[in-house]
Each structure stands twice: as C-alpha cells, then as structure tokens.
Motif scaffolding. Structure first.
Motif, short mmCIF file in Angstrom:
data_model
loop_
_atom_site.label_atom_id
_atom_site.label_comp_id
_atom_site.label_asym_id
_atom_site.label_seq_id
_atom_site.Cartn_x
_atom_site.Cartn_y
_atom_site.Cartn_z
N PHE A 184 0.83 -1.21 0.00
CA PHE A 184 0.00 0.00 0.00
C PHE A 184 0.86 1.26 0.00
CE2 PHE A 184 -1.79 3.40 2.65
CZ PHE A 184 -2.89 3.75 1.87
N LEU A 185 1.91 1.28 0.83
CA LEU A 185 2.78 2.45 0.91
C LEU A 185 3.50 2.69 -0.42
CD1 LEU A 185 3.83 4.65 2.79
CD2 LEU A 185 5.65 3.09 3.50
N PHE A 186 3.96 1.63 -1.07
CA PHE A 186 4.65 1.73 -2.36
C PHE A 186 3.73 2.35 -3.41
CE2 PHE A 186 6.38 -0.01 -6.33
CZ PHE A 186 7.73 0.26 -6.17
N CYS A 187 2.48 1.90 -3.46
CA CYS A 187 1.52 2.43 -4.44
C CYS A 187 1.12 3.86 -4.11
CB CYS A 187 0.28 1.53 -4.51
SG CYS A 187 0.60 -0.15 -5.07
N PHE A 188 0.98 4.16 -2.80
CA PHE A 188 0.51 5.48 -2.41
C PHE A 188 1.53 6.57 -2.76
CE2 PHE A 188 0.10 8.94 0.72
CZ PHE A 188 -1.20 9.32 0.45
N ILE A 189 2.82 6.25 -2.67
CA ILE A 189 3.85 7.25 -3.02
C ILE A 189 3.69 7.68 -4.47
CG2 ILE A 189 6.33 7.63 -3.28
CD1 ILE A 189 6.76 5.82 -0.87
N PHE A 190 3.35 6.75 -5.36
CA PHE A 190 3.12 7.10 -6.76
C PHE A 190 1.88 7.98 -6.91
CE2 PHE A 190 5.69 3.26 -7.82
CZ PHE A 190 6.59 3.88 -8.66
N TYR A 191 0.82 7.66 -6.14
CA TYR A 191 -0.47 8.32 -6.32
C TYR A 191 -0.61 9.59 -5.49
CZ TYR A 191 -5.54 8.88 -6.66
OH TYR A 191 -6.80 9.38 -6.89
N ALA A 192 0.28 9.83 -4.54
CA ALA A 192 0.12 10.93 -3.58
C ALA A 192 -0.09 12.29 -4.24
CB ALA A 192 1.33 10.97 -2.64
N PRO A 193 0.69 12.71 -5.27
CA PRO A 193 0.46 14.04 -5.86
C PRO A 193 -0.95 14.21 -6.40
CG PRO A 193 2.55 13.14 -6.61
CD PRO A 193 1.84 12.04 -5.89
N PHE A 194 -1.52 13.18 -7.01
CA PHE A 194 -2.88 13.26 -7.55
C PHE A 194 -3.91 13.32 -6.43
CE2 PHE A 194 -0.15 11.13 -10.57
CZ PHE A 194 -0.45 11.78 -11.76
N PHE A 195 -3.61 12.67 -5.31
CA PHE A 195 -4.54 12.69 -4.17
C PHE A 195 -4.58 14.06 -3.52
CE2 PHE A 195 -5.18 12.13 0.43
CZ PHE A 195 -6.44 11.56 0.43
N PHE A 196 -3.41 14.66 -3.27
CA PHE A 196 -3.36 15.93 -2.55
C PHE A 196 -3.72 17.12 -3.43
CE2 PHE A 196 -0.42 13.35 0.12
CZ PHE A 196 -1.12 13.47 1.30
N HIS A 197 -3.65 16.96 -4.76
CA HIS A 197 -3.95 18.10 -5.64
C HIS A 197 -5.40 18.56 -5.50
CE1 HIS A 197 -4.82 20.11 -9.58
NE2 HIS A 197 -3.67 20.66 -9.29
N SER A 198 -6.31 17.64 -5.21
CA SER A 198 -7.72 18.02 -5.07
C SER A 198 -7.99 18.83 -3.82
CB SER A 198 -8.60 16.76 -5.07
OG SER A 198 -8.23 15.90 -4.01
N PHE A 199 -7.02 18.88 -2.88
CA PHE A 199 -7.19 19.64 -1.64
C PHE A 199 -6.54 21.02 -1.72
CE2 PHE A 199 -7.44 15.19 -0.36
CZ PHE A 199 -8.63 15.19 0.35
N GLN A 200 -6.17 21.45 -2.92
CA GLN A 200 -5.51 22.75 -3.07
C GLN A 200 -6.46 23.88 -2.70
OE1 GLN A 200 -3.00 23.30 -6.58
NE2 GLN A 200 -4.05 25.25 -6.94
N ARG A 201 -5.95 24.88 -1.99
CA ARG A 201 -6.79 25.97 -1.49
C ARG A 201 -6.40 27.34 -2.06
NH1 ARG A 201 -9.61 22.58 -0.95
NH2 ARG A 201 -10.53 21.64 0.92
#
Length: 816
Positions: A529-546
């Motif tokens: 899970f951690l290995f996959c999340f590192i790849f996906y993290a930028p796409f996940f956090f981009h939706s929380f941009q303020r």
C-alpha cells in the motif's frame, strides 16, 4: 522483528563486502559532484594531503590496517568526485568562446562518427571537429545538417561553415535534461549547417569491420520487411536510428524496451551461444585437453569473440558495460575465487565510472546496475518466501525453473519501476506479463537466428534464409505485441515522481523484502500500500488545493501557461512548440510537469492562436490528458499546415468540443474565479494570427491578471479603452517581448506590478527586444522571464502573491 533488526539483516551482507560499500560511496560522490561548486583548483593540495596521510600510516602502531583501508576508500571516493567534475569541464571547455554570445560561426572540418539520424528537416550526426578557426582543440559535437538522409557515412570528412550553440535545458521540474544527456556522450556543443555550405573532402578507407557492418545492414534492409528490419538492425548491429516512435513507445510501455539495446541480456546470451558453439567445435579434440578443464578453454575464447562482436557493433556504452561485467566474472573464475555476484558487479561498476565518469548519469547504466543488483539482493528472499509458502514446488524440477524465471522477471521489473517512472513518467504492470513471453522469444529464438545470419554472412543464401525466417517470426510477435498493447494500454499509469519520492520508493522496497515484523501478511500488505501510495500521492493531494497557482512553463521559444484553481481543476493556455523541430514539447516537457503537480485532466485548454510555437504541443497532450473544453480564436491558419490538420483530427478523435471565443463570449467561472475573453473582436478582418490572439482577464478575489497571447500594436490599440484605469497585479507580456508589441500607449493604459515573459534562451530572433525590456522595467516593479528564471510559479490566496522560479524565490505582497 523490530526495524533496527531488519536493517541489521540488510547491512550484514554489505559489511562483509567492503568493495560494495566503497562503490556505493563513489557513485554517491559522483552523483553529487555536478550539484556542488567546482573543487578542481584544490586538487593538487588534495593529492599532497593524501601523500602526507599515507606517509603517516607507516608510523602508526595500532589500527594501521583500519586507517589505511579508510584512507584508501576516501581516496577512491574523492577521485571519483574530482574525475566527474574534471570530465564535465573538459566536455564544456568552450564556455569562454561562448561568453556573451548566443552562437559562434566558423569554418570547420568534421569527421562523421555515426550514421545519420532522421529529423523533420534534415539529419543529425555525431561528429568530431578536427579543425576550426574559432576553436583550438578537437571535440565531439551533435551536427545538424539540412540534407537528405544517408548522404554521409561514418568516416567521411566534411568541411564548411557551421553555427555552434550550447544546448539548453528546459528549466522545469521533471523535464528532460538535454545538456546532461549529451554530456554522457562526451558532447558539449550543437552545430548547425546547411547542405550547400558543406563539401565532402575525404572518404576514409573503411576497415573490414565497417565494410561487413554496412553490407550486413544493407542485407537486412533488402531481406526483412519494413516493420521488422529496424528492430533486427537494433538487435544485431546496435543501429536504433531507424526505429519508429510508435515502436519505441509500445516497447517502452510494455516494459520490454531493454531488448532493443545490445546490453547485458544480449551479451550474456551471445556468450552462452558462443561458448556452446566453441565447446562443440573442440569436442573432436577432447583427448588433447584431458589435463585442462574444458571451461578454461571455452570461456576465454567465447569472451574474446564477445569483445570482437562489441567492437564490430561500434562499442556502444551499454554493450561495453556488459562486456566488462562479463570479463570480471570470467576473471574471478580463473583466479579460483569464490564467486560473489555483488562484488563482481561493484568491481565492474568501479571500472566503468573511472573510465567514463559521466556514465553514472546515463540512464542505461543506472537501470542495468539497479536491475542486476536488485536481482542479486532480492531474488533469494523472494524464492525463500515462495518455498516457505509452497514447500512442494521445489521438488518439481521444471516447475521450479519456471517459478525462478517468473520471480526473476517480477523482481527485475519491480526494482526498475521507480527509476523508469522518474525517467519515462509512467508505471506499467504490463512488463511482468510481456517479459515472460518476449524475453524467451528474443533470447532463445530470434537472437540465435540473427547470430547465425552473422556467423554465416559469407554464405549469402544461408544468411538470407536465417534473416527471412527471423523477419517472418518477428512480424508475428510484433503483431501480437501491438494487439496486446492496444487492449491493455489503459493499465499504464502516468506519473512523474520527484527524486525524493524515488529514494523513498527504494527504501520501501528494501523494507518490503526484509521484514520489519513477524506477521508477514500485515508486513507485505502495508508496504505494498505504501509503495503504491507514493506514486499516487500528488494526484490525491492536488484536489485539496486551497490557493490559485499560475505557472509560466519554460517551453523554449514559445508560450505555455498553467492555471491551477482551488479545488483541483486546471486550465492550460497554449502548449508551446519548437519551430522547425519534431520534438514533442507537450509529451516531453509539459506533461511531466502536470503529472508532477498531480494533474491528470484539464477542465479547459485555451489556444490563443494557431501559430506553431503555441499550438504544436497540444498534439501529444490530447492522448495523455482528458480535456473537457477547448477554446480557440476561431481563425484557421491560411494555408492550413499539416500540424493544424493533425491537431483538429486529434480533437475530433478524443471528442473534445472546440469553442471559438471572442470579446462577446461568456466567461469561464469557477467559484470566486473568472476567466474572461477580452479579444479578439467579432470582426473577421485580421491581417495576422498574432492580432487574432485570445486575450483573457483572470480575476480571483482582489487579484487580477492579464494574458495577452501574441497581440501586436493593432489589437493593443483596440484594447486600450477596455483596460483604462484598471490594475493588473500580473501581466503576461505579448509576443515574447517583440518590438511589434507592448507599445508605450498600451502599457500606459493600466497599472501593473509583475510582468511575466515567456521567451527562449539564446533564441534566433534575439528576443526580448532591448527597448521593450526598458519599457517593462520602467512600468513594472519586477520582470520575470523564462529565459533567465526558468519555470515561473505564482501562488495567491486572492490578496498577496508569492512568486517562485527555478532559480530564486521572491515574496511579493500587493497593497490594495
């Protein structure tokens, strides 16, 4: 198992392999050498200091061995650091000649070193400058000639006028570093020449190797089909210039691009084939060698034949690297030492990096050593895990061999995954499946056929038979690979991890194979899970941009701007394009930046006008990103170019609606943000595409920005009544700072604080114009340009603006 125990299990094998630790330190020093200031002036002092320390070691009574060993390791690390800096300085020794100049023209004599590479307009060659009026030393250069393909061959000597330039890098995160790539090939300059200014003054006498090489190349072209011939030339001759971009993309995303290079896989199998052939030839004479083990005769002869083959194909760095690794292994066998694969790998790496210091930055070097090192470290752990889960599988010989091959493929793909994602910006699980079928076909079937065609080259009919059979078989495999790719390409995940993310991925990979706690099921699930999340993290956090972010992307001589809205939506204004070049600016420069920011779709794409340096990048972006709406000015170029027709076809293919906008069109609105078109007017009488550019006004709370495309004085005059009395915190300068734009009357119509300029460094138009720059500097408090500042990023909460560039950071607060 606690974390420190897991690390102890990992470090223990390294502690008994001092050469492995030493190699890691040398590689780390070489990696950091180009990021640090030059210490070359202190090199004599450093040598003197080492001499004193080594002299001191003779007077030590205690710990002499440890001190001497530490000093030896320190010496190797330091020499690796200095050698890398020294080699880089030697390659770029022409900096003084280019001081204050964009280019240097001179009459030179060139010696062609490699075959032509086809370009959109002419060809490019790797050439050595033998003599030149402006330069004293000889050096290698990338020579671009506007001539027909294949006119010049290796060994030809040319003379004529050429314009020399320094290669420029796009100063964006995740962009391809072109100057560093050329440096790994010992090239520090680019040369441009027209065909009519060059003449062939000498044709060097070709060696028997060169004649055989060219004859075998022509035989492949005549015998094989147009689809299979380029791949067969790449496999047998190392000639990859004729490979189509579509073929490269399919092989790359299927994870089988490594079979197209003469590297470790090919050299290893060629060695085994030659060893088998030599062993068969020596079999009738076995009675003469009773007292000598057969492998002591076969191995050196096979190794010698391998090196002859490497010289024959032109000694590409990947094959030389594999040859050195193989030689270290064979030498270790002859010295009757217990074989340690990690030590052998480290020894070959040290030899390579001290002969070619900049090879440490070569992607093929990194991938090959990472893959082999990963297989050596992780494959035994993976097999141990499988044997513990399925105890009976080892008892079945052929099943166990199949399991070993599958595990080897999976481990090699997994180890290379982070580096492939960093360099090529995609993650593909297709490589595990495709390698299981493609590698055996290439290694056990196609490569022996091609080697047979090479060995029996003097026997034309027999050689042609092997080539035809290889071509027929390869066509069927290519058809199957293309079909497999078309049905599974949706499984390719595009991303652009940072260097820090890559380091984190490899750390997670280490912990994955070396358990941290006893519950292995939880361990594997967590780190997967951690290995996959590192790849996906930028796409996940981009939706929380303020905040609102605006980026002026460095695309050379062109325009491209990215607007990131609060909440994750994105707008792209123009997509650049290098005039007269087929370089895919959208795929190679803009797309990696968007992926690095976590953007996978565009809510709006805006093309200000249909000029090449604004529109061409959209061609390669459309297949990679989902675009909801496409704005343009409604004025097609006349006459319509092939590039424009291709762009329209791509938009139709991906079902993207084209909406022509003008000054009366509705604004694009999202929460407190509005993007409104101010031009062009609804009159259809424009003399140029520039004057028909879409001009937009962006407003977010108290912050206003004006984006002007390439408008000239005629359109500026019409806009003055609309802009009078307004204040724009950010102003995007029109037409790259050309004298045809940014007139004084236009600038006087509004108030401004920050000016943004998109212009290529050392461009042939000599932009920005000095007079325009004077006006801008008088008008605005700060002027940023992509030629000097690289990527320019603005972030605002609607009140204050912070500007970040590739080089420096500014904090600016607007007062309202």
């Amino acid at each position: 198992m606690p974390l420190h125990s897991s690390l102890k299990v990992l470090i223990k094998p390294l502690s008994i392999r001092p050469l492995v630790c030493c190699t890691c330190l040398v590689l780390l020093a070489q990696f950091s050498s180009l990021s640090l200031p030059s210490f070359l002036p202190f090199f004599p002092f450093f040598i003197f200091l080492l001499f004193l320390l080594f002299s001191l070691s003779f007077f030590l009574r205690r710990h002499r061995r440890r001190f001497t060993l530490s000093l030896f390791v320190f010496s190797l690390v330091s020499l690796g650091f200095f050698s890398t800096q020294q080699r880089y300085v030697q390659i770029h020794h022409l900096e003084d000649v280019f001081a204050g100049k964009d280019s240097v023209k001179s009459v030179c004599t060139f010696s062609v070193m490699e075959a032509a590479r086809k370009r959109e307009k002419g060809d490019s060659y790797i050439a050595e400058v033998l003599a030149c009026a402006e330069f004293e030393q000889t050096f290698k250069t990338q020579l671009f000639i506007f001539a027909e393909a294949g006119k010049y061959e290796p060994g030809d000597v040319l003379q004529g006028e050429a314009s020399f330039k320094k290669p420029n890098a796009f100063q964006n995160p995740a962009s391809f570093n072109y100057p560093l790539y050329l440096s790994t090939k010992d090239i520090g300059t680019l040369a441009f020449s027209k065909n009519e200014t060059l003449k062939k003054i000498e044709v060097s006498e070709k060696s028997i190797f060169q004649k055989t090489y060219l004859a075998l190349q022509k035989r492949i072209e005549k015998t094989a089909s147009a689809q299979s011939a380029p791949i067969m030339k790449a496999l047998l001759l190392g000639e990859k210039n004729d490979l189509q971009d579509d073929t490269k993309q399919i092989f790359s995303e299927l994870g089988i691009a490594h079979v197209l290079a003469i590297s470790g896989l090919h050299i290893g199998f060629i060695f085994l084939l030659l060893a088998l052939l030599i062993s068969l030839l020596l079999f009738p004479f076995r009675d003469f060698f009773l007292h000598i083990p057969r492998w002591k005769l076969v191995s050196p002869l096979a190794l010698l034949c391998v090196w002859v083959f490497i010289v024959f194909v032109g000694m590409p760095i990947s094959s030389v690297r594999a040859g050195i690794m193989l030689s270290c292994f064979v030498l270790g066998k002859f010295l009757l030492r217990k074989q340690d694969l990690l030590t052998t790998l480290s020894c070959s790496a040290l030899i390579i990096v001290f002969i070619w210091p900049l090879s440490v930055f070569d992607l093929s070097f990194q991938l090959s050593f990472l893959s082999v090192g990963g297989i050596i470290l992780f494959m035994p752990r993976a097999l141990l895990l499988i044997s513990s889960l399925f105890p009976d599988v080892q008892k079945k010989y052929y099943t166990w061999k199949l399991v070993q091959f599958i595990v080897l493929t999976c481990v090699a793909s997994l180890v290379s995954l982070p580096l492939v994602a960093y360099a090529f910006h995609f993650v593909s699980i297709l490589g595990i499946v495709s390698n299981l079928f493609v590698v055996p076909f290439f290694a056990f079937f196609l490569l022996p056929l091609l080697m047979a065609a090479f060995i029996f080259f003097p026997f034309a009919r027999l050689s042609v038979f092997f080539l035809k059979f290889a071509s027929f078989s390869l066509e069927r495999v290519l058809h199957g690979a293309s079909s497999f790719y078309e049905h599974t390409k949706s499984l390719v995940f595009h991303c652009a991890p940072s260097a820090l993310s890559v380091v984190a991925l490899y750390f997670v990979l280490l912990l994955f194979f070396f358990p941290v706690w006893k519950r292995k099921k939880n361990h594997f699930l967590f780190f997967t899970f951690l290995f996959c999340f590192i790849f996906y993290a930028p796409f996940f956090f981009h939706s929380f941009q303020r905040t609102l972010k605006v980026s002026v992307i460095d695309v050379g001589q062109g325009d491209s701007m990215l607007i990131e809205l609060p909440g994750g939506k994105s707008v792209l204004i123009d997509a650049g394009g290098l005039t007269g070049s087929s370089f895919e600016i959208g795929q190679k420069v803009i797309a990696p930046l968007l992926w690095r920011k976590g953007i996978s779709s565009l809510d709006l794409a805006l093309l200000t006008h249909a000029d090449y340096d604004h529109a061409f990048g959209f061609h390669s972006l459309l297949p990679l990103f989902s675009i909801k709406t496409f704005w343009w000015n409604g004025f097609e170029p006349n006459p319509q170019s092939e590039q424009w027709k291709r762009l329209k076809a791509e938009l139709q293919l991906h079902h993207v609606p084209m909406l022509a906008v003008n000054e009366n069109s509705a604004c694009y609105e999202e929460k407190k943000i509005s993007l409104c078109p101010l031009a062009p007017s609804d009159e259809h009488r424009f003399s140029t595409q520039n004057n028909a550019s879409v001009v937009t006004e962006l407003r977010y709370k108290d912050v206003a920005m004006l984006f002007t495309g390439d408008i000239e004085k005629r359109t500026e005059k019409k806009l003055i009544p609309k802009l009078e009395g307004k204040t724009f915190d950010v102003f995007k300068v029109a037409h790259h700072g050309s004298k045809t734009s940014s007139s004084q009357n236009f600038l006087d119509a509004f108030k401004g604080k920050i000016a943004l300029l998109s212009v290529g460094k050392g461009n042939r138009y000599h932009l920005p114009n000095p007079l325009v720059m004077q006006r801008l500097q008088r008008k605005f408090s700060t002027v940023f340009g992509t030629d000097k500042d690289g990527l320019i990023e603005l972030e605002t909460d609607g009140r204050k603006i912070e500007v970040t560039t590739s080089r420096i950071k500014h904090g600016l607060r607007a007062v309202y």
